[in-house]
Every structure is written in C-alpha cells, then in structure tokens.
Design an enzyme around this catalytic site. Structure first.
Site, PDB file in Angstrom:
ATOM      1  N   THR A  86       0.872  -1.185   0.000  1.00  0.00           N
ATOM      2  CA  THR A  86       0.000   0.000   0.000  1.00  0.00           C
ATOM      3  C   THR A  86       0.908   1.233   0.000  1.00  0.00           C
ATOM      4  O   THR A  86       0.967   1.959   0.987  1.00  0.00           O
ATOM      5  CB  THR A  86      -0.928   0.015   1.236  1.00  0.00           C
ATOM      6  OG1 THR A  86      -0.145  -0.243   2.420  1.00  0.00           O
ATOM      7  CG2 THR A  86      -2.013  -1.022   1.136  1.00  0.00           C
ATOM      8  N   THR A 122      -1.423  -2.475   5.572  1.00  0.00           N
ATOM      9  CA  THR A 122      -1.793  -1.279   6.329  1.00  0.00           C
ATOM     10  C   THR A 122      -2.700  -0.416   5.456  1.00  0.00           C
ATOM     11  O   THR A 122      -2.277   0.044   4.389  1.00  0.00           O
ATOM     12  CB  THR A 122      -0.519  -0.492   6.706  1.00  0.00           C
ATOM     13  OG1 THR A 122       0.333  -1.356   7.457  1.00  0.00           O
ATOM     14  CG2 THR A 122      -0.855   0.745   7.516  1.00  0.00           C
ATOM     15  N   LYS A 207      -3.263   0.636  13.693  1.00  0.00           N
ATOM     16  CA  LYS A 207      -1.989   0.506  12.978  1.00  0.00           C
ATOM     17  C   LYS A 207      -1.394   1.874  12.644  1.00  0.00           C
ATOM     18  O   LYS A 207      -0.217   2.137  12.878  1.00  0.00           O
ATOM     19  CB  LYS A 207      -2.209  -0.320  11.698  1.00  0.00           C
ATOM     20  CG  LYS A 207      -0.998  -0.452  10.820  1.00  0.00           C
ATOM     21  CD  LYS A 207       0.128  -1.220  11.480  1.00  0.00           C
ATOM     22  CE  LYS A 207       1.409  -1.099  10.670  1.00  0.00           C
ATOM     23  NZ  LYS A 207       2.558  -1.721  11.328  1.00  0.00           N
ATOM     24  N   CYS A 263       7.623   1.662   6.186  1.00  0.00           N
ATOM     25  CA  CYS A 263       6.342   1.944   6.852  1.00  0.00           C
ATOM     26  C   CYS A 263       6.174   3.373   7.347  1.00  0.00           C
ATOM     27  O   CYS A 263       5.201   4.032   6.980  1.00  0.00           O
ATOM     28  CB  CYS A 263       6.152   0.981   8.021  1.00  0.00           C
ATOM     29  SG  CYS A 263       5.886  -0.706   7.466  1.00  0.00           S
TER      30      CYS A 263
END
Ligand SMILES: NC(=O)c1ccc[n+]([C@@H]2O[C@H](COP(=O)([O-])OP(=O)(O)OC[C@H]3O[C@@H](n4cnc5c(N)ncnc54)[C@H](O)[C@@H]3O)[C@@H](O)[C@H]2O)c1
Length: 434
Positions: A86, A122, A207, A263
């Site tokens: 993502t 995520t 998250k 991330c």
C-alpha cells in the site's frame, strides 16, 4: 486451517511461514513469477534472519507452498490474507489501494465455501468495508466476511515479532469471523499473548496510530538532539534520563539521521492525508513529517562541515545504507537522501553494507561498493556511520583511522564516543546531539 496469503513480500512471506509453523496449511501467492520461482527453489528473496531455516522446515513438512495461481490457492481456503503493498499514492500522500482492491476482486471470483477475507496490509479507515463491497459486487453469491488484522512486525526481527507479539489486533464484524481468526491465532492465545478484538475501523486506525506515535517519538528525540547541539547536553544521557520514566519508556529514543523504511514515511503521510480529507488536520503528524525531512538535511550539513564545508574533491566512506540493520530493505532509507547530496556536491562516495548492495546498487548510482569498512575508508577524508549494523559496532578504530587521508568520523548513530575515537587517532568526531 487452510490459509491463502496474497502477496509474498516482507509481510506476506514472514506471516505465511509463521502461520505454517503454527501448523496451518499455507499457500503463498504472488504475481511476481521470478519471486515465486525462487521460493519454489528454496531461496528466500529478502534478507531476514532465520527466515530461510523456518521456511525450509515447513516446506519439508508439506504445510507451505508457493504459487502464482491465486484461484487454486483461494479455492477451499478458510482464510485469505491480503498482504500486498500500500505505497504512497503519487502526488497526494494517500495510501494507494489499487493492489488491495485488485486482489479483493480476484479473491472474490475464486472463493468457494465460507471464507474470511483478512486485510493484513496497512490500510486507511474504511478500506475493509470497501473490500467487502468489492467482493460482494464481483461475486454476489460469495459466502464471506472481512476482517482487519494489521501487522506490527519489524524487519530484522520479524519472526520473533510474529511468534512473540506484544499484541495481535483483529477487527471483525461477527462471531463467525471471530471464530476463524481465533483458530488461526490459537497457538499465540495458548501462550498468553494478548489478542485484541475490535471493530473494523478501530483495527485499521490502531496501525496508523501506532506508527505515527513511534515516528513522533523518534522525531521528538531528534529535535532535542538538534537543540543539544546548540545549547549543550548529550542526547544519549537525556534519552536515558527520560526513558527511565516508566510513562515514557526507553524504546525509540535513539537520536539519529531521521526515520525511514517501508512503513513510517508512507504511513505518516497517509494519516496526514486522512486527516486533511476529513477536515481534521493531524497537526502533530504533519509536523513530524516536516521535522523528519529537516533532520535528514541537518545530517547532510554535518557531513559537509566535516568535509571543510565542501564536498568537491573529498572522499566519504559511508558505513551502512539500509534503513536499519538486519534487513536489505532500502525503501525510504535516509541514505537515499544523504548519499545523492554528497555526490551532487562533488564528493566521491564509497559504501559498505552487509546486505544493502543487491537493492542499493540501482538506487545509489555513482557510488563505489566496498567489501569492508577498512577498504571503504582507505584514503577517505570522512567516514560516516549511517546504519548501526553489528559489523560496525566494534571496529578497530586505530586501523580505520590509519587508512584514512584525514581521519574524521561523523557518527550518525552515536555508537562511538569522542574520547575513544580521538584516542584511536581520529582528528575529529561528530555525533548527533552531543
Ligand atoms: N515491511 C514491513 O515491515 C511491514 C510491517 C507491517 C506492515 N506492513 C504493511 O504490509 C503491507 C505489505 O508490505 P510489504 O513490505 O510486505 O510489501 P512488499 O512490497 O514487500 O510485498 C508486496 C507483494 O505483493 C505482491 N502483489 C501485489 N499485488 C498482488 C496480487 N494481486 N496478487 C498477488 N501478489 C500481489 C507484490 O508482487 C509484492 O511481492 C503494506 O501495506 C505495509 O504497509 C509492512
């Protein structure tokens, strides 16, 4: 349980291997044929300590296999996990959900019997409901539920994080899906690791909130480090002094060159974007993103100063380019900002990294790759410690200084101290926030 894992990247592969080690039958699916061929041949496409051994064990036990054939993998599965990327959508910071939605449609056409479709990627709040809509539209007869199961593993310690998690978060809508998820995570439940069951939206938000909070903590100590450089004080002592306070905790308080990786940059950008879209600007997160960019620029200035204020004609040895140790992942690594600035200024850059070369070669054009720190430092003007691999924690500093043209160290991870480096023959030592 029969599990299909859609997307066999960092998260999909580690999760698939660990689920098979729990005793489940797992098929890992990916569109990348070369990756699947490697895995079928027993090779691991990423560097993650311990993954090769655990993978081989479960393949040998007949519980783990790899395929590009999503339809066969999904048919008959009790749970299908979506673990595709993502990334940040170009232009607006939003999480790009193209891969998630494409996977959902493919899964919809392949499900047979009751299936829980679990999003491990995520994703912004509301995505699981959209997955539900996409699947129902593509296959109105499908008997399924959706679940949100965000992943918290850290690259470099991924297996331990998966097998001994601080918590597992499961967002569900009904008991039927809860039962399937409970069965999948039963081995962890039996060992008393907390399993938190929430609604879909809370799981999705947990998250982003977790990653934004951790990015904030790192950025806070980096900002304190910058102030220490102006007013005095050693950020390592300060981090220890505040970290011993149980309300604060000592993790994620290491000053350095700014956060990077697969991330934090994309998830903070996505959270900021969600806030903007809903007329609730996430002001702290937006500031964290801006300050983190400034931290990286400050590191370039530090190196420039150590190079007598000009990169032109200087040789700089960079120790470590991956975004952190024990991974070969280069996504959004600080090195990708710092190294091009040095080269752009005319410096010759030599690089050494225990695992970074395979990914880094294409991303860092113009650098010379070396086999060890001493070769990288040969005739260099400045050595920069950028990623704190264990291999760089106990260098023979006297030997290192002896090979350099001018023995200067810029230690962006505060591994060494001024007194030790100067005693070993370095003429200058520059750390972060000290
Ligand atoms: N990397 C981490 O440390 C980490 C940790 C926690 C959560 N996450 C999240 O997990 C998700 C995956 O991250 P990653 O780092 O594993 O990504 P990755 O890029 O390493 O892997 C994604 C894989 O999905 C495959 N893929 C894409 N579409 C597909 C499809 N329709 N069918 C089959 N395969 C498909 C790609 O080929 C790729 O191999 C992201 O949302 C990420 O934010 C990552």
């Amino acid at each position: 349980m029969r599990i299909a894992m859609i997307g066999t990247g960092y998260v999909g592969l580690v999760s698939g291997v660990c689920f098979s080690d729990f005793g489940h039958d797992v098929v890992c699916v990916d569109k990348a044929e070369q990756k699947i061929q490697m895995l079928q041949a027993g090779d691991v496409p990423i560097y993650e300590p311990g993954l090769d051994v655990l993978m081989a064990k479960n393949v040998a036990a007949g519980r783990l296999s790899f395929t590009t054939d999503l339809t066969t993998a999904v048919a008959g599965a009790d749970a299908v996990f979506i673990a595709v990327g993502t990334p940040t959508r170009r232009g607006d910071g939003h999480a790009d959900l193209t891969y998630v939605m494409a996977a959902a449609e493919e899964i919809a056409r392949a499900v047979t019997g009751y299936t829980v479709i679990v999003t491990k990627s995520t994703v912004p709040v509301g995505t699981n409901r959209k997955v539900h809509e996409v699947v129902a539209a593509a296959n109105p007869a499908a008997d399924f539920d959706v679940a949100s199961n965000p992943e918290f593993l850290r690259e470099g310690a991924a297996i331990d994080d998966f097998m001994r998690p601080d918590r597992v978060v499961v967002g569900v809508e009904n008991d039927r899906a809860t039962e399937v998820m409970a069965e999948i995570y039963r081995p962890l439940y039996l060992r008393d690791f907390p399993i938190l069951t929430t609604d879909l939206e809370s799981a999705e938000m947990i998250k982003y909130a977790a990653n934004a909070f951790l990015a904030t903590k790192i950025t806070f100590i980096n900002e304190i480090a910058g102030l220490c450089e102006r007013v005095g004080g050693d950020v390592k002592e300060i981090a220890r002094g505040i970290g011993l306070d149980g309300r604060i905790g000592n993790k994620f308080l290491h000053a350095g060159p700014g956060y990077g990786g697969s991330c934090f940059p994309k998830d903070t950008a996505a959270l900021a974007r969600i806030g903007q879209e809903h007329a609730h600007p996430m002001q702290i997160t937006e500031t964290v993103i801006r300050v983190n960019d400034e931290v990286k620029k400050r590191m370039i200035e530090k190196i420039r100063e150590a190079c007598d204020d000009r990169f032109n004609g200087k040789t700089v040895a960079i120790l470590g380019v991956t975004f952190k140790p024990n991974t070969d992942d280069m996504r959004d690594a600080p090195s990708l900002t710092i190294v091009p600035a040095l080269i752009g200024g005319g410096a010759k850059v030599r690089v050494v990294d225990p695992q970074g070369m395979s990914e880094g070669e294409a991303l860092l054009p113009g650098v010379e790759w070396c086999d060890d720190p001493y070769a990288a430092a040969m005739d260099a003007d400045v050595v920069v410690l950028l990623t704190e691999w264990n291999e760089f924690r106990a260098l023979n500093l006297t030997e290192l200084a002896g090979t350099m043209r001018t023995a200067r160290m810029v230690d962006l991870r505060n591994i060494y101290s001024e007194s030790t480096t100067l005693k070993s023959g370095f003429e200058t030592y520059v750390g972060v926030g000290r």
